[in-house]
Write an enzyme that holds these catalytic residues in place. Structure first.
Site, mmCIF file in Angstrom:
data_model
loop_
_atom_site.group_PDB
_atom_site.id
_atom_site.type_symbol
_atom_site.label_atom_id
_atom_site.label_comp_id
_atom_site.label_asym_id
_atom_site.label_seq_id
_atom_site.Cartn_x
_atom_site.Cartn_y
_atom_site.Cartn_z
ATOM 1 N N ASP A 186 17.458 -44.439 -31.733
ATOM 2 C CA ASP A 186 16.349 -45.379 -31.595
ATOM 3 C C ASP A 186 15.925 -45.662 -30.151
ATOM 4 O O ASP A 186 15.132 -46.565 -29.908
ATOM 5 C CB ASP A 186 16.684 -46.694 -32.302
ATOM 6 C CG ASP A 186 17.871 -47.423 -31.699
ATOM 7 O OD1 ASP A 186 18.701 -46.785 -31.032
ATOM 8 O OD2 ASP A 186 17.972 -48.649 -31.914
ATOM 9 N N GLU A 187 16.420 -44.875 -29.194
ATOM 10 C CA GLU A 187 16.079 -45.111 -27.790
ATOM 11 C C GLU A 187 15.797 -43.792 -27.073
ATOM 12 O O GLU A 187 16.500 -42.808 -27.287
ATOM 13 C CB GLU A 187 17.227 -45.807 -27.056
ATOM 14 C CG GLU A 187 17.576 -47.172 -27.591
ATOM 15 C CD GLU A 187 18.714 -47.814 -26.807
ATOM 16 O OE1 GLU A 187 18.590 -47.912 -25.570
ATOM 17 O OE2 GLU A 187 19.710 -48.192 -27.436
ATOM 18 N N ASP A 240 12.645 -48.575 -26.896
ATOM 19 C CA ASP A 240 13.708 -48.973 -27.817
ATOM 20 C C ASP A 240 13.057 -49.481 -29.098
ATOM 21 O O ASP A 240 12.282 -50.447 -29.062
ATOM 22 C CB ASP A 240 14.551 -50.075 -27.162
ATOM 23 C CG ASP A 240 15.794 -50.431 -27.953
ATOM 24 O OD1 ASP A 240 16.021 -49.865 -29.036
ATOM 25 O OD2 ASP A 240 16.536 -51.310 -27.472
#
Length: 190
Positions: free
Chosen positions: A107-108, A10
Site C-alpha cells: 500500500d505504499e 500511502d
C-alpha cells in the site's frame, strides 16, 4: 543542481478501505479487518476504518482489547487477493504519472518526479492530481508526502491523513520535522 522531487503515496487504511468498497454499509460504522479468531485469543486488528480510529484502536491490537475500547466494532476477515488487485490498479495509476515508481509495500510507493519538466513549483498540484486520479479510478484515497528525499516524503504522507498532501521543503522542514520525536522518522524506531 536542484533538489530531487520525491513523492511518497500511502493508501489510507488500505485493507479496511477495500472492504468498505465491497460493503459500503461498513464505511460509517466502526469496522476492522482482522486476522485469526477472537475465540482462540489469536485474533488481531490488521486495519481499521476512520470511525474505529476515533476509539483509539490500534493495528496489531488483540480483537478483544479493541472491542473493549469500541463495543460496536464490526470485524471482517481479510481478502488478500482483492488487496493485491487493488494495489495493482493503484500502481497502474502511479505509472501513468511517472515511470519512476518504487514499491515499499502493498500500500505504499515512492515516486521520483524530478525529471518531469512541468513539476518544478507545481509539486503540490501534481500530488493532488495523483490523489484525485486514484480516488476517481479506484474509490480509494491516498495521502502523499512531497520532499527532496524519501525519508521526509514518507514522513509527510504520515503527518496528515486521510486523503491529504503534505509538503516538507527546505524552507519548512525545521518547523515540521524538528518538533517531532525521532521515532516518527522511517526506520528510526523507539
Amino acid at each position: 543542481m536542484s533538489d530531487r522531487i520525491i513523492l511518497h503515496a500511502d493508501l489510507n487504511a488500505f485493507y479496511a478501505s477495500v472492504e468498505c468498497l465491497l460493503r459500503p454499509e461498513l464505511k460509517e460504522v466502526p469496522m476492522a479487518v482482522v486476522a485469526g479468531l477472537e475465540e482462540n485469543r489469536h485474533g488481531v486488528i490488521l486495519a481499521k476504518n476512520e470511525a474505529t480510529k476515533k476509539y483509539g484502536v490500534k493495528t496489531a491490537e488483540l480483537i478483544s482489547q479493541a472491542k473493549r475500547k469500541c463495543p460496536g466494532l464490526q470485524t471482517v476477515l481479510p481478502h488478500h487477493d482483492l488487496y493485491w488487485e487493488y494495489s495493482r490498479q493503484v500502481k497502474a495509476v502511479y505509472v501513468r504519472f511517472t515511470n519512476q515508481v518504487e514499491s515499499f509495500s502493498i500500500d505504499e510507493c515512492w515516486m521520483d518526479v524530478t525529471d518531469i519538466p512541468s513539476i518544478q513549483g507545481n509539486e503540490e498540484r501534481f500530488a493532488d492530481a495523483l490523489r484525485d486520479a486514484v480516488r476517481f479510478e479506484t474509490g480509494l484515497t491516498i495521502s502523499v508526502g512531497v520532499s527532496w528525499n524519501k525519508v521526509f516524503a514518507k514522513l509527510g504522507s504520515d503527518l496528515k491523513k486521510p486523503d491529504a498532501t503534505t509538503m516538507i521543503t527546505r524552507d519548512n522542514f525545521k518547523g515540521k520535522v524538528w518538533p517531532l520525536p525521532a521515532s516518527d522518522l522511517l526506520l528510526v524506531g523507539q
